[in-house]
Design a protein around this motif. Structure first.
Motif, PDB file in Angstrom:
ATOM      1  N   GLY A  10       0.747  -1.206   0.096  1.00  0.00           N
ATOM      2  CA  GLY A  10       0.160  -0.138   0.002  1.00  0.00           C
ATOM      3  C   GLY A  10       0.681   1.315  -0.067  1.00  0.00           C
ATOM      4  O   GLY A  10       1.763   1.392   0.729  1.00  0.00           O
ATOM      5  N   PRO A  11       0.356   2.316  -0.859  1.00  0.00           N
ATOM      6  CA  PRO A  11      -0.476   2.197  -1.969  1.00  0.00           C
ATOM      7  C   PRO A  11      -0.349   0.878  -2.735  1.00  0.00           C
ATOM      8  O   PRO A  11       0.882   0.248  -2.814  1.00  0.00           O
ATOM      9  CB  PRO A  11      -0.059   3.480  -2.769  1.00  0.00           C
ATOM     10  N   ALA A  12      -1.562   0.315  -3.461  1.00  0.00           N
ATOM     11  CA  ALA A  12      -1.320  -1.150  -3.742  1.00  0.00           C
ATOM     12  C   ALA A  12      -2.329  -0.857  -5.196  1.00  0.00           C
ATOM     13  O   ALA A  12      -2.486   0.139  -5.593  1.00  0.00           O
ATOM     14  CB  ALA A  12      -1.710  -2.027  -2.880  1.00  0.00           C
ATOM     15  N   THR A  13      -2.179  -2.301  -5.774  1.00  0.00           N
ATOM     16  CA  THR A  13      -2.733  -2.366  -7.192  1.00  0.00           C
ATOM     17  C   THR A  13      -4.326  -2.113  -6.900  1.00  0.00           C
ATOM     18  O   THR A  13      -4.964  -2.291  -6.124  1.00  0.00           O
ATOM     19  CB  THR A  13      -2.565  -3.890  -7.362  1.00  0.00           C
TER      20      THR A  13
END
Lengths: 360, 360
Positions: A10-13
């Motif tokens: 995170g931030p992530a897909t």
């Protein structure tokens, strides 16, 4: 353009279809002649985006009418201070269940506002399991009970809701928000940073029972007063509009996938695929006790830590970035948020198998 | 796709070339196979974005080395509380120059932390000018002097830096940030919400002299402790990555336009185009005293307020949205931020002229 399978914590897909929609309407949102980034938050186009996102979130989580849904800024870490400033209501104590780095950070921040009471923590300092409920020492004067349903760093998850009597339950759902249904009515307050299962970083969701708010610490800045935020429908000042918009698209994507029951089934399957492979061989090992393993963040180590760099470099070259474990615990971590599909997990398992064949 | 001339006061129009770049790399930032929204803030790709944005901002504003540049969340309104919690340093008082709604809001929030001293405000409650400097009553024990160089709502701007002796000068540059050069070394602290001249809402810039930080109010949440934020290079927790990235592109755009001197010349020209037209006829009137008129937010009224709705509807139909004045003051407001080009202002003047011909 070649998209990777992104295992970042995170931030992530994010769902590809969501990103494609964002891209297609980036210069002109539905004939307004402007980007969502350029819209006044008080004009109809953005108000419709905001209202729809809240309605979809309420529908997905089946949020009772006596709960406020707030769209805030500052991340979960800000909430570690903002929650006691809103919820202590003249008291001095809150209970904390320690299961990893994030619950420990919440305790540290709480010390600015009161006396934390730790109901339980792993005896030997190894955060690889959830302390058994029958060992918890609940205090009798806690303003609330704080816990972290999913510890992003250690990969430890509570799969059941703690039983704490009538004390309001406060849960940091940052890394498991929307990964499965939540019985919101059992909580006093739920909060989550957006940047795992919901959308871009910079948006923080707070869902709070309305009878708990309105009695704040005198030094609380007004933009973090839950009552003031609720009364202004999260527009006390300019909200993080673009993150709110993208999150709204993700909520629609979750609905289209079948909602949170479907997400839960999918997330259970995805994590099993990886855990089952790990448990079936001896080169990789998951340090977390089986009943407490996270659906979202699968942590594992290699039999030979000297191979970690080769493993990570090879994974990245194979289009599988983001597998490095958090610096505080080392090893590997595969984050399998909602937007990670089963094909991504299978590609990881295939890579891991091939790595042991050539290097293990 | 037909882009409009967007006169919104914020969130506001952004450079088209920036939006086009965001759009083109939305699914795959420079071969990483992921969107900027999906990147770990601690991995090299985002770190390079973050570092470059700070370097460009420092270069544009010529920020001295003893100032920290912080990328925060919460907007300028959060700063109204966060600033006293960081800068009072055991004192009780700060000076405030009142020039409009935003400086008044700052005073109200300050009351939670100390005793504000108003050095001057318009005598009759009409915020249509800056009180003359020789009428200001500075206190002798102020921790700092707070003012609002540009009042977004009234369209009142201070075109010179206040002379306040050795008291640290604190300036809410939200709506005039990057519109012209700033003599940073004359300030103790500068802050600005991004959503006018810099980028999407959800990012707040703080530029602070390092000797002023490190002595905070005991109830300040750590994510708002300037020293802690500075020490972590604005990554104490997950920052608003996407807003940071877009802002970085806007900074490069400003550099390509010739920097802040060029912006100043362009902004002076644009606002003159509109003010000159307003002053040359009698149907529209700008309420603000000439020396104090804002380059960024041009406020004006129609001779007949009953025509306001027709004016706004016609403007919107002509591709000129966002002209409605703030609800607290009424009338019209044309925001002419950096990304509004002269052609947009000319289109507005043409529309205003045509409106008076047919309806005036």
């Amino acid at each position: 353009m070649s998209r990777v399978h992104n295992f970042s914590a995170g931030p992530a897909t994010l769902p590809l279809s969501v990103l494609e929609q964002v891209q297609s309407e980036l210069l002109d949102w539905r004939g307004t002649g402007m980007s969502v980034m350029e819209m006044s938050h008080r004009d109809k186009p953005f108000m419709s985006i905001a209202t729809e996102a809240e309605a979809d979130l309420r529908e997905l989580l089946d949020v009772p009418a006596n709960y406020k849904v707030l769209f805030m800024q500052g991340g979960a870490t800000a909430q570690f201070g903002v929650i006691p400033m809103n919820l202590l209501r003249g008291r001095d104590r809150a209970d904390f269940l320690l299961t990893g780095v994030w619950s420990r950070k919440a305790v540290m921040e709480f010390r600015r506002y009161g006396t934390p009471h730790v109901v339980a923590e792993p005896a030997d300092g190894r955060y690889d399991h959830v302390p058994a409920a029958d060992t918890w020492s609940l205090s009798d004067d806690a303003a609330y009970f704080h816990y972290t349903p999913n510890e992003t760093i250690e990969g430890v998850e509570l799969h059941d809701v703690p039983e704490v009597g009538t004390v309001p339950l406060v849960a940091d759902f940052s890394s498991s928000f929307l990964s499965r249904p939540i019985e919101v009515e059992r909580y006093g307050l739920i909060f989550a940073g957006a940047q795992k299962n919901l959308g871009p970083a910079g948006l923080t969701i707070v869902i709070v029972r309305e009878d708990l708010i309105g009695q704040t610490h005198p030094a609380l800045p007004s933009v973090f007063d839950y009552k003031a935020v609720a009364d202004s429908e999260s527009m006390l000042n300019t909200p993080p509009c673009f993150a709110w918009y993208v999150s709204g698209l993700v909520l629609k994507w979750i609905k289209a996938q079948g909602g949170l029951e479907a997400m839960a089934a999918r997330n259970a399957r995805k994590s099993s695929l990886l855990y089952d492979y790990i448990d079936a061989q001896s080169f990789y090992r998951c340090p977390v006790a089986r009943p407490d393993r996270s659906w979202m963040n699968v942590t594992f180590t290699l039999a030979d830590a000297a191979l970690d760099t080769a493993f990570l470099d090879g994974a990245k070259a194979a289009g599988l970035p983001g597998l490095k474990g958090h610096r505080l615990v080392g090893g590997m971590r595969a984050s399998l948020y909602n937007a990670m599909d089963a094909a991504g997990v299978q590609a990881l398992v295939d890579y891991m198998r091939e790595f042991t064949r050539t290097r293990g």
